[in-house]
Design a protein around this motif. Structure first.
Motif, PDB file in Angstrom:
ATOM      1  N   SER A1288       1.101 -32.447 -43.224  1.00  0.00           N
ATOM      2  CA  SER A1288       2.482 -32.036 -42.981  1.00  0.00           C
ATOM      3  C   SER A1288       3.092 -32.882 -41.865  1.00  0.00           C
ATOM      4  CB  SER A1288       2.541 -30.548 -42.614  1.00  0.00           C
ATOM      5  OG  SER A1288       2.073 -29.760 -43.675  1.00  0.00           O
ATOM      6  N   SER A1289       2.266 -33.119 -40.845  1.00  0.00           N
ATOM      7  CA  SER A1289       2.727 -33.971 -39.735  1.00  0.00           C
ATOM      8  C   SER A1289       2.962 -35.401 -40.212  1.00  0.00           C
ATOM      9  CB  SER A1289       1.695 -33.940 -38.605  1.00  0.00           C
ATOM     10  OG  SER A1289       2.099 -34.762 -37.540  1.00  0.00           O
ATOM     11  N   GLY A1292       6.258 -35.758 -41.908  1.00  0.00           N
ATOM     12  CA  GLY A1292       7.352 -35.888 -40.946  1.00  0.00           C
ATOM     13  C   GLY A1292       7.416 -37.261 -40.327  1.00  0.00           C
ATOM     14  N   SER A1296      10.762 -39.469 -40.401  1.00  0.00           N
ATOM     15  CA  SER A1296      11.445 -39.154 -39.146  1.00  0.00           C
ATOM     16  C   SER A1296      11.888 -40.432 -38.458  1.00  0.00           C
ATOM     17  CB  SER A1296      10.516 -38.355 -38.224  1.00  0.00           C
ATOM     18  OG  SER A1296      11.129 -38.163 -36.971  1.00  0.00           O
ATOM     19  N   ARG A1320      14.575 -31.706 -39.302  1.00  0.00           N
ATOM     20  CA  ARG A1320      13.563 -31.108 -40.175  1.00  0.00           C
ATOM     21  C   ARG A1320      12.314 -31.976 -40.210  1.00  0.00           C
ATOM     22  NH1 ARG A1320      16.479 -30.130 -44.272  1.00  0.00           N
ATOM     23  NH2 ARG A1320      16.694 -27.885 -44.029  1.00  0.00           N
ATOM     24  N   MET A1321      12.495 -33.304 -40.219  1.00  0.00           N
ATOM     25  CA  MET A1321      11.348 -34.203 -40.253  1.00  0.00           C
ATOM     26  C   MET A1321      10.548 -34.129 -38.955  1.00  0.00           C
ATOM     27  SD  MET A1321      11.220 -35.459 -43.232  1.00  0.00           S
ATOM     28  CE  MET A1321      11.955 -33.944 -43.840  1.00  0.00           C
ATOM     29  N   TYR A1324       8.494 -31.066 -39.130  1.00  0.00           N
ATOM     30  CA  TYR A1324       7.291 -31.339 -39.915  1.00  0.00           C
ATOM     31  C   TYR A1324       6.286 -32.121 -39.087  1.00  0.00           C
ATOM     32  CZ  TYR A1324       8.357 -29.610 -44.576  1.00  0.00           C
ATOM     33  OH  TYR A1324       8.579 -28.807 -45.662  1.00  0.00           O
ATOM     34  N   GLN A1325       6.788 -33.091 -38.346  1.00  0.00           N
ATOM     35  CA  GLN A1325       5.901 -33.939 -37.548  1.00  0.00           C
ATOM     36  C   GLN A1325       5.166 -33.121 -36.494  1.00  0.00           C
ATOM     37  OE1 GLN A1325       7.963 -37.383 -36.222  1.00  0.00           O
ATOM     38  NE2 GLN A1325       6.221 -38.309 -35.215  1.00  0.00           N
ATOM     39  N   GLY A1329       6.335 -27.301 -40.467  1.00  0.00           N
ATOM     40  CA  GLY A1329       6.964 -27.419 -41.778  1.00  0.00           C
ATOM     41  C   GLY A1329       6.613 -26.322 -42.761  1.00  0.00           C
TER      42      GLY A1329
END
Length: 1523
Positions: A1288-1289, A1292, A1296, A1320-1321, A1324-1325, A1329
């Motif tokens: 998930s990271s 992002g 991102s 949002r990115m 996630y990073q 997320g």
């Protein structure tokens, strides 16, 4: 030519020994002689000739046409099997069974005729050729319907003129005539069987015979019929009376002058509308005899009507017979003259011929000529004297008295002293008399596989009702006993538990049954039920029980009807003879009908040899009990809570069929004679390597043999057991003790010793693995409470579970726990102890994992054990030869490698490497080395050794004689505990491995290929499924540590060996290709081929095999996953080559790799759809693999020369992936991929969300005892929570604008000018997320509070006004809940009321809510004590609605999978605080139960025991809440 010679030639070839079976052969007309046609082999038939033969069998034209289209010629006909005819041609079982049977009879008969024929055709005489021609009758051409009646004379005349017509040779079965002049005889004839030829007077008492077809006359009117019948009878009678000979005239039997389509003496029968016509016809006696009318009346017996049974028709025909008995006291001094009646058509009335004196001359009745008349009268006194002497001789003869007791004993035991333990019995019975039912103790003690019961009232008042008083049985009708074509034999037997309980088959209805199975008459039964019965008979004899393992007993206690006879025919044909069939019948009268039918299949002497006639049931009962190993109706006892015992009734025991119950007095009722006879064999089998039996322990306990050694592990298990039995506050109702053992080290012996020694204090049983967990639980609870008054006061049940996987054990433990809870038994009461015995290659490490639960048994002996083994070895070597206790000797040497090599070297000295017996050793060794618990059935071995066993009683001796000395020493003969089927294996897996090493070195592939291609073993009928499963496992079954294997492997151990030890993958690939063809293009073999090929980077060929597998099973998720893996590995290979190359990375030189990656993604998406549709398995590998390929593809895209140019290039790449913009440098090169590449970011986010949702539902934590239960060792995801957070990271990071370094830099604030997408990115990073990644912050990161606060800051300051989408709202709320758990009352945590208000933005239609949204509704709206009634009511409504829909989501997710695999993943425990403070994360619970395994945690949790821990109780009073 004399009659006998003519008849033999007309009837064709007949087997000299054994039964004469029907066969039909067709030969093409050629210009050669008819004798040449006879010599032609059916193998040379054309497709047309096969079609013509099928028409003679009356096969439907649609099937004949299909077989013709499939080019089935004579050679193909020889290879046809039932599968081909039923699946490819679409035939029903009935015609399929008939074609296979007739085909076999055809070829067997042809071979016999060729063996009996003279070696050269030139030596045949003209007479033989002539008569061979006469033995043929023509068949109409293929255009004529098969059912048309042959025209007799016309056919004969057309035979020489029509060369395209075909001819048929038919051999008929012999039969005996009805017993002469006996009243009350129940007798039948079978159509087309043949009586002995017509005969003249022999000894005056033995009747002479005359045959009349009467086919035309039978259709005449009453007057003409009676005249014709009377003429033939009185003509024959007068001839017999005048020569003083008994005689019988038969109407409905062909004589030599009849149709050439029949043979002399062939039984055909005639239709009879009114029997009185024939009886009244003898009233002509008064008109035909002018004097001595009374003499004729006394000598001519009334007509007898014997029914003719037709296997292919239900029409009722009869043979009419009239016996002539000229007793000397009637005919003395007389010569009889007769006026024979004739119907004169011109005068239209009956007229009488001239009076004539008739006599029998040979097989004919002729008038006495005038020249002989004087001499005939003079010799009257001489004939009277002869008759008088013959009658005296008959009166003086006394019947021979057989020793029926010995005969019965020999037939049942096959010549042994006792009934064999490994023999199954099938009984065919009809109605029992009340007196007989009081003498069936012997039946109650038989090992009955099934009963074919023709008594509809049996369940109410017959044998079945009596049997059920003592035993359990499964009731079946013929309709309920059918096996579908897609069900294997193993599945069928396990489903119906055929080997656990007697199957009671009601063959002609069942009175009082709610399904209204009414009995029917004979003809209706033949039409509607006979085929069903034959199917089941064939299934038993050909697929379930091998020849020699079953004994069929026809127990005839009432008059015999046709269905019973058809049943005998079915068993006789499917068992290939009478060897294992016995008939027991008290009544001579009942036996006559049976005998008349059976003698058509085998010789009279044979029928008498396998029949016991005239023995009363009481005598049978007493005789049989003398040869049974265990006393009849033996009583068994169980221990009870108050330290006494109770009686265990046999039928109650059998209703607990999933358990092999060990009783207090187990084996006590064994016959002493049996013990003395078999004790040495029982001990010998054990010390050669056979599994220990209860009889081994019993014999040792009673000093019949030496003691069974108690290994140290026995003491260890006993100590753990005693500890469990001690009352303590931490006691749970279900406890476990695990024995992990090296293969062949005696682990099973240790486990059974524990049960044996505790059978008087505990209730002990062994779990039968074929039963479901639900059944075992039900029966285990029943065993615990059997004959106990109070469920709270029962003895614990010790259950032994052998070689089962951990899923089964956990499911059983869980089911038992639920059952105990439902009975409200006190929590600290010990109810069940699960003793698990599992094979392991590293038992000592498993022991270290849980020292209080696990015990190891290894080949290594302790000093104390060495002393025991050394002493026992000395005793055994005095009693047996060294080599016959080889396994024990090896065990005493701890299977030392050097000793093992020396042992095998000595064993193989002088072995003939070219013999079939040596080949068999190699085959068995190969299977035993690479496939655990494998064996080859003795039936397969006999087929390989081409062993022909003519007498069943000598079967084992014949088999032993066919083995070489080495095989005798190395083979261990096994008998399946359940089926009693015999098989062989090598005495120990390590010995098998060493045999292969010494005979073949490391080159095993050639032997494996030879075994694979061995048609004799592969096509052998009996045990086919089991053998093929072992053979298939040899090539595709992978090793798993979780199953007790030494290691996890990518391929089967054989394939691993070949690719590592035999010079690379080529031979392994060749083997798998051969296996693919052998197993009828098995898609799973193709799958393994694809995996092997991509492992060696042969991607194009791997793609072909993956596609091949997927075409056959397009919806199999595992095959689709393999197909995806091929493209994934191929993409990685291409990408690696690009990375390592010198050329710049451009769109042009990456287009091929991109296409391969997109193909992989497509395959994994297909795999996902298949996984979602599969209701029996949960498999998320498609989603994980899709994400992995997606990120690899992103890496490639961002590595393009133009996209890798700093921040601007990455920004351009993101624009390309997220918008409609297409850069110039990729426009043409990636033209086919733009649409799919622009969906890549959404594909990744959807897959990550699916994985997050899945992980939020189900447990993913893996305890120490479960960490090695993995699906795919090459692509395992060991820590999915961590993996999801990282991926998930990564998502992002790719999309991102802000780098990871900027985000995590201390004191660095994130710009407020970012777009919602950019924020949002970053979320996630940072790991925010999805709900699962957010909750993982509770356990995985030290700076989680800072990260969570940063995530919160990236959301709008007023989220209610920002109108976030549903997923963002869920993530926002979960972030606050998580932050509050880590930093209670933190400044960044939103007020509880605000979070509740935000939930109102979830859709009103709960069906549209995400599972995470429903979960939050249950959390945030759980009622609190301070709520008003109105608030509480509203919250109840919200929570109830959310829970209902959340449960539906869960049901969709969990599918129809076992309980353990659908474990709920619990996130929070719910306390009595307020607001966010009432949520306690599960980590608090796990922190105080970390010393326990996952399974133990679960039990302590659900039982409430863990809630009493002070660490948790001190914090809050806790309930639990799960998603």
């Amino acid at each position: 030519m004399d009659v006998r010679h003519r008849r033999l030639l007309q009837r064709g070839l007949k087997q000299q020994n054994g039964p004469t079976l029907s066969f039909t052969s067709i030969y093409p007309r050629r210009k050669d002689t008819m004798a040449d046609n006879l010599m032609q082999s059916p193998e040379n038939w054309t497709e047309s000739q096969v079609s013509t033969w099928l028409r003679t069998l009356r096969v439907k034209e649609q099937y004949i046409k299909k077989l013709f289209e499939e080019e089935v010629n004579g050679l193909v006909l020889l290879t046809l099997d039932e599968d081909f005819l039923m699946t490819k041609i679409g035939m029903k079982f009935g015609p399929t069974h008939m074609i296979i049977q007739k085909r076999n009879e055809l070829f067997n008969s042809k071979q016999n005729s060729q063996q009996n024929a003279k070696p050269t055709r030139s030596k045949k005489t003209k007479l033989q050729q002539k008569n061979n021609s006469k033995s043929l009758h023509c068949l109409a051409s293929s255009e004529v319907p098969s059912g048309q009646v042959h025209a007799r004379d016309k056919c004969a005349s057309e035979e020489s003129q029509t060369p395209q017509k075909h001819c048929i040779l038919t051999s008929k079965e012999d039969c005996k005539p009805r017993p002469f002049d006996q009243e009350g005889i129940d007798f039948i004839y079978v159509k087309h069987r043949v009586l002995q030829p017509e005969s003249g007077a022999f000894d005056l008492i033995s009747p002479c015979h005359e045959f009349k077809s009467f086919a035309i006359a039978a259709e005449l009117d009453r007057t003409r019929l009676q005249a014709k019948f009377a003429k033939e009878v009185l003509k024959f009678a007068t001839g017999c009376m005048n020569i003083r000979s008994n005689g019988t005239i038969h109407f409905g039997v062909m004589d030599s002058k009849e149709d050439t389509g029949y043979v002399h003496g062939e039984v055909v029968g005639i239709p009879i509308k009114d029997k009185d016509i024939y009886v009244d016809a003898l009233d002509y006696i008064e008109k035909c005899f002018s004097t001595d009318k009374e003499h004729a009346r006394h000598c001519v017996r009334p007509p007898r009507f014997i029914e003719v049974m037709d296997r292919e028709s239900t029409a009722k025909n009869y043979v009419v017979e009239v016996d002539i008995v000229p007793s000397v006291n009637i005919v003395k001094g007389k010569v009889y003259a007769v006026l024979l009646p004739n119907f004169n058509e011109a005068a239209n009335k009956v007229q009488y011929e001239k009076k004539a004196i008739l006599r029998r001359v040979g097989s004919k009745t002729e008038p006495v000529s005038d020249s002989d008349l004087s001499d005939f009268f003079q010799r009257v006194k001489e004939r009277d004297a002869q008759r008088e002497e013959a009658e005296k001789t008959q009166v003086l003869s006394t019947p021979f008295c057989q020793d029926l007791g010995r005969k019965l004993t020999m037939l049942i035991t096959s010549g042994k002293k006792f009934i064999e333990n490994d023999k199954w019995f099938i009984f065919i019975t009809n109605k029992f008399k009340p007196d007989d039912l009081s003498n069936i103790e012997w039946l109650l003690n038989m090992k009955i596989f099934s009963v074919f019961d023709f008594d509809p009232d049996s369940k109410i008042s017959g044998l079945c009702s009596k049997y059920l008083e003592h035993h359990a049985a499964n009731m079946h009708s013929l309709q309920s006993y059918s096996k579908s074509s897609d069900t294997s034999v193993k599945e069928f037997t396990e489903k119906l538990h055929l080997f656990e309980q007697t199957s009671w088959l009601f063959c002609n209805g069942r009175s009082g049954f709610k399904a209204n199975e009414t009995p029917c008459d004979e003809m209706t039964w033949i039409k509607t039920r006979m085929t069903l019965l034959m199917v089941y008979v064939s299934l038993i004899c050909k697929h379930i029980l091998p020849k020699g393992s079953l004994q069929v007993i026809f127990l005839l206690t009432s008059p015999v009807e046709k269905p019973l006879l058809h049943t005998f025919y079915g068993f006789f044909t499917d068992m290939q003879g009478h060897t294992d069939i016995i008939c027991i019948c008290e009544s001579e009268t009942n036996f006559q009908r049976w005998q008349s039918f059976a003698e058509g299949l085998c010789e009279t002497e044979t029928v008498n040899n396998f029949s016991v006639v005239g023995m009363k049931m009481s005598h049978i009962n007493a005789t049989m009990q003398m040869i049974q190993p265990v006393k009849a109706c033996a009583k068994k006892h169980l221990p009870v809570f108050v330290k006494g015992t109770c009686l265990l009734e046999t039928n109650k025991e059998e209703h607990m069929a999933s358990l092999e119950i060990l009783t207090v007095n187990h084996c006590d009722d064994t016959s002493k004679d049996f013990i003395n006879e078999e004790k040495a064999n029982i001990e010998h089998q054990f010390y050669r390597g056979g599994r220990v039996t209860w009889m081994n322990f019993w014999l040792a306990e009673h000093k019949y043999v030496g003691e069974v050694i108690e290994r140290d592990a026995y003491q260890d298990v006993s100590k753990l057991l005693m500890d469990d039995l001690k009352c303590n506050v931490d006691q749970t109702p279900v406890t476990s003790i695990n024995i992990y053992h090296h293969p062949g080290s005696g682990g099973s012996t240790v486990a059974r010793q524990v049960l044996w020694q505790n059978r008087k204090e505990l209730r002990c049983a062994v779990v039968r693995p074929s039963y479901s967990v639900t059944d075992v639980t039900q029966h285990a609870v029943g065993l615990r409470e059997y004959e106990e008054k109070d469920p709270q006061r029962c003895l614990p049940v010790l259950l032994l579970i052998e070689d089962s996987d951990k899923d089964y054990l956990d499911d059983l433990r869980n089911e038992l726990q639920v059952a105990i809870s439902s009975r409200r038994i006190q929590h600290e009461t010990l109810c069940f102890i699960l003793l698990s015995c599992r094979r392991s290659h590293d038992p000592e490490s498993r022991c270290k994992e849980s020292a209080l639960q696990n015990v190891s048994v290894t080949h290594k002996l302790s000093p104390e054990e060495k002393k025991k083994f050394a002493g026992k070895r000395q005793l055994l070597e005095k009693q047996y030869e060294h080599q016959f206790v080889s396994t024990f000797v090896l065990m005493s040497e701890e299977f030392d490698e050097g000793y093992l090599q020396m042992f095998v070297t000595h064993l193989l000295q002088g072995i003939d490497l070219q013999s079939t017996a040596t080949l068999l050793i190699q085959y068995v060794a190969l299977l035993n080395t690479y496939v655990d618990n494998s064996f080859i059935s003795q039936s397969h071995c006999e087929a390989l050794l081409t062993l022909q066993v003519h007498m069943e009683r000598f079967r084992q001796q014949e088999f032993a004689r066919s083995l070489c000395e080495q095989a005798k020493l190395v083979f261990l003969h096994l008998r399946d505990d359940k089926t009693n089927i015999k098989s062989i294996r090598i005495i120990h897996p390590l010995v098998a491995k060493e045999i292969l090493q010494q005979l073949l070195g490391s080159q095993h592939s050639s032997l494996a290929k030879k075994l694979l291609c061995d048609d004799v073993l592969f096509e052998h009928r009996f045990g086919k499924e089991e053998y093929r499963s072992f053979l298939r496992a040899l090539f595709i079954r992978r090793s798993r540590i979780s199953r007790g294997d030494e290691c996890d492997t990518l391929f089967s151990p054989l394939i691993e060996h070949v690719r590592e030890k035999e010079g690379g993958p080529d031979k392994a690939i060749e083997l798998l290709k051969e296996a693919f063809e052998r197993f009828h293009k098995d898609p799973f073999v193709a799958q393994q081929l694809a995996r092997l090929l991509y492992t060696y980077e042969k991607f194009e060929e791997a793609t072909y095999w993956a596609e091949t597998a997927a075409k056959q099973l397009p919806n199999n998720l595992y095959i689709l996953d393999t197909k995806g893996q091929v493209y994934r590995r191929w993409f990685q290979f291409k990408w690696k080559a690009i990375e390592n190359g010198c050329a710049p990375i451009t769109a042009q030189n990456t287009a091929d790799a991109v296409e391969t990656a997109l193909n992989a993604l497509q395959c994994f998406q297909e795999c996902e759809r298949a996984a979602d549709a599969d209701m029996e398995n949960v498999n998320s590998s498609g989603y994980f693999s899709e994400v992995e390929v997606g990120f690899s593809l992103l890496k490639l895209i961002f590595s393009l020369q133009e996209f890798a140019k700093g921040a601007k290039g990455r920004s351009t790449c993101r624009e390309y992936l997220l918008t409609d913009y297409i850069p110039e440098h990729v426009l043409d090169a990636w033209e086919p991929f733009h649409g799919r590449l622009k969906k890549l970011h959404q594909t990744l986010i959807d897959s990550l969300e699916w994985i997050s949702e899945d992980l939020s539902f189900f447990q993913t934590d893996i305890g120490e005892d479960e960490k090695k239960i993995l699906e795919s060792p090459e692509d395992k995801i060991s820590h999915p929570l961590k993996w999801l957070t990282n991926r998930s990271s990564d998502y992002g990071k790719y999309f991102s604008e802000v780098s990871s370094a900027e985000i995590h830099q201390p004191g660095q604030s994130i710009s407020t000018n970012l777009t919602p997408l950019q924020k949002r990115m970053i979320i996630y990073q940072l790991g925010g997320g999805n709900i699962t990644s957010i909750l993982s912050k509770l356990t995985e990161q030290r700076d989680a509070v800072h990260i969570l606060e940063t995530i919160v800051s990236l959301y709008p300051s007023s989220p209610r006004k920002a109108k976030l989408n549903q997923r963002d709202i869920v993530n926002y709320i979960v972030t606050h809940i998580t932050l509050n758990c880590l930093s209670p009352q933190g400044s960044k945590v939103a007020p509880f009321k605000d979070l509740q208000a935000l939930c109102h933005q979830f859709p009103g239609d709960k069906k549209k809510c995400l599972p995470g949204a429903l979960f939050l509704l249950t959390l945030l709206f759980w009622p609190e004590e301070k709520d008003t009634d109105h608030e509480r009511e509203n919250k109840y409504e919200i929570v109830q609605s959310a829970v209902e829909h959340m449960e539906k989501c869960y049901c969709t997710k969990r599918k129809d999978i076992p309980q353990r695999k659908r474990r709920l993943y619990t996130h929070f425990l719910l306390g009595h605080g307020n607001g966010l403070d009432k949520f306690v994360h599960k980590r608090k619970f796990y922190s105080v139960t970390k010393v326990f395994s996952v399974s133990e945690k679960r039990l302590k949790w659900f039982s409430g025991e863990a809630w009493e821990k002070p660490e948790i109780a001190a914090e809050k009073e806790i309930q639990h809440m799960a998603s």
